[in-house]
Design an enzyme around this catalytic site. Structure first.
Site: not given
Ligand code: NAP
Length: 501
Positions: A260, A297
């Site tokens: 998501e 989101c």
């Molecule tokens: P994120 O940076 O993508 O992180 C999400 C998870 O994935 C974390 O556990 C992160 O690890 C891991 N991760 C990210 N990139 C990775 C990579 N290249 N390799 C390995 N692991 C990786 O997202 P966020 O900053 O937490 O959240 C903000 C974003 O999420 C916003 O853009 C928002 O729109 C979106 N969001 C979407 C929804 C939905 O339901 N669609 C809901 C909430 C948020 P780390 O812990 O090490 O950072």
């Protein structure tokens, strides 16, 4: 009490390295850094637990889910204390989110007890059918095996360690390995203690649940690549989600990645509603945009409005209301920086005018409001990218044909909203075939923030809202992600699963 450790198949495990959380105030806590070795251990334990766990009765799994909910409630004050420190979210919000989390665990308990999710089908044998007899065919959904879960930063309870992905996977009969979000390791630690207590009281196999803390990107990559993981549930950014999705697809045996990701959740104001209620809608939109510092989101970041006096009144009302909102603490420094980068990207786009500017720095966000035209919007695809935070963009369109063109140019969305009165029905009817192809949820006269956890909810949509447009991550339908149909042809009664007898 925080353990500061990983929970791997019943053992609390530390390691050589550690990382610190980023509390809004006070001294940081330290947590063991996850490694690929921890991933290996947790995945192996999950696979070992799978045959026994998949064979548990639905009643036993329902009791387990209810026990997790009870154990979370027993730690309610502790969870709120660490959660507010780590995320900056207010107490009332975290208490409400805790209720949603325990509510969805109990909803899945009821859902599997009812049994409809098994989708049982039976084509009886037709031994005398000519020219060929038909065999006896029975079909049922079966759990797929160990599932990896990446929790969301913005829902540290309801979409995290024991959130919707974990609850639905455990309900289906799949062991879960959670990769903890680095933004709230302490909150995850206490929730994992609740799950561990429920595993013990319900005598579930220990490998059914593990939490590996982050602190290092290796851990998430090792998890999605692990050959024993059968599917991934992810909530987060488009960049992070896409990187992990690509790793899943590149495995020797590809697996589904249910991500998501981001969405701008456009809102379409139709002419009669705009004329009758434009000011009221503008004020309410500002409230929805700034709720939780815009870190939803389903935040409705873009309003598409027919140009004219109604659009001006709507914009003035939104501006007036937004200007009264002060700085709010964001979930992490990184999310605050990304918000300001997004603001600069929108401000730099040709044809965009700033209606409300403010100053925010460090981990804070203040609202911004911009305005552009349908033509300028259609000329710059970057305007369709999500800005995660309290930023609104008003797109004025010359006529309804241009509104439909803006809708047709959208990427996939979690939601699209119509603000409409009865006189707008014909315009809404014209938009519907476009919106149905764009969004997982279409709503009228409300705001998409606030996602009901229920049978009919869809929280998903075409890419990039979701990497799998056939699925939802919220609501009872989300259990389908962790199941696959198995057909049993002419199998003796004694060897088919109990649920088919
Ligand atoms: P994120 O940076 O993508 O992180 C999400 C998870 O994935 C974390 O556990 C992160 O690890 C891991 N991760 C990210 N990139 C990775 C990579 N290249 N390799 C390995 N692991 C990786 O997202 P966020 O900053 O937490 O959240 C903000 C974003 O999420 C916003 O853009 C928002 O729109 C979106 N969001 C979407 C929804 C939905 O339901 N669609 C809901 C909430 C948020 P780390 O812990 O090490 O950072």
């Amino acid at each position: 009490m925080l353990t500061g450790k990983h929970l791997i198949a019943g053992d609390w495990v530390s390691g050589d390295e550690s990382f610190a959380n980023m509390p809004v105030a006070g001294t940081p806590d330290r947590f063991a850094t996850g490694t690929p070795d921890h991933v290996e251990r947790a995945c192996r334990a999950a696979e070992d637990a799978f045959p026994e766990y998949a064979a548990t009765t639905r009643a036993a799994r329902a009791s387990f889910l209810r026990a997790i909910a009870d154990e979370i409630e027993a730690r309610g004050a502790e969870i709120t204390a660490i959660g507010t420190r780590e995320t900056g979210l207010p107490e009332a919000r975290l208490e409400g989110e805790r209720g949603r989390t325990t509510g969805q665990l109990r909803l899945f308990a009821e859902h599997i007890e009812a049994g409809d999710y098994l989708d049982r089908r039976h084509d009886s044998a037709l031994p005398d059918r000519a020219p060929l007899p038909r065999p006896d065919l029975r079909m049922m959904q079966r759990p797929i095996g160990p599932v990896a879960v990446f929790g969301a930063s913005n829902f540290p309870l309801a979409l995290s360690v024991a959130g919707g992905d974990t609850a639905s996977a455990l309900a289906a009969g799949c062991p879960v390995v959670v990769k903890g979000h680095s933004a709230h390791p302490g909150t995850g630690d206490v929730v994992a203690q609740a799950v561990a207590a429920a595993i013990e009281s319900c005598a579930m196999p220990l490998g059914v649940f593990s939490l590996i803390q982050g602190g290092n990107r290796d851990v998430g990559q090792a998890l999605v690549r692990h050959p024993l993981i059968r599917a991934v549930g992810f909530t987060g950014s488009i960049g992070g989600g896409r990187a992990l999705f690509d790793l899943c697809a590149a495995r020797p045996e590809p697996i589904p990645f249910f991500g998501e990701l981001g969405s701008i959740n456009p809102m379409f104001l139709l002419p009669s509603a705009l004329e009758a209620r434009g000011v009221e809608i503008g004020t309410a939109w500002a409230g929805s945009l700034t709720m939780g510092a815009g870190q939803f989101c389903t935040n409705p970041g873009v309003a598409v409005v027919p140009e004219g006096a109604g659009a001006d009144a709507f914009a003035d009302a939104a501006k007036c209301s937004l200007s009264e909102t002060g700085a709010q603490v964001m979930l992490t420094d990184g999310i605050a920086e990304a918000y300001r980068r997004g603001r600069d990207r929108v401000a730099a786009s040709a044809g965009v005018r700033s209606l409300l500017t403010s100053t925010c720095d460090l981990r804070n966000a203040t609202p911004y409001l911009f305005r552009t035209t349908g033509a300028a919007w259609l000329a710059d695809a970057a305007l369709g990218e999500e800005v995660f935070g309290p930023l609104g963009l008003i797109v004025t369109v010359a006529d309804m044909a241009e509104m439909r063109a803006v809708a047709a140019g959208l990427d996939g969305q979690l939601t699209c909203t119509l603000q409409m009165d009865a006189e707008d029905s014909a315009h809404a009817t014209d938009l519907m075939p476009i919106l149905e192809r764009k969004a997982g949820r279409i709503l009228a006269n409300g705001f998409p923030t606030g996602v009901e956890v229920s049978d009919a909810m869809v929280h998903g949509g075409p890419y990039p809202a979701s990497t799998n447009f056939g699925a939802t991550s919220v609501g009872t339908l989300s259990i389908r992600r962790w199941l696959r149909p198995v057909c049993y042809q002419n199998l003796p009664e004694a060897i088919v699963p109990d649920d088919l007898r």
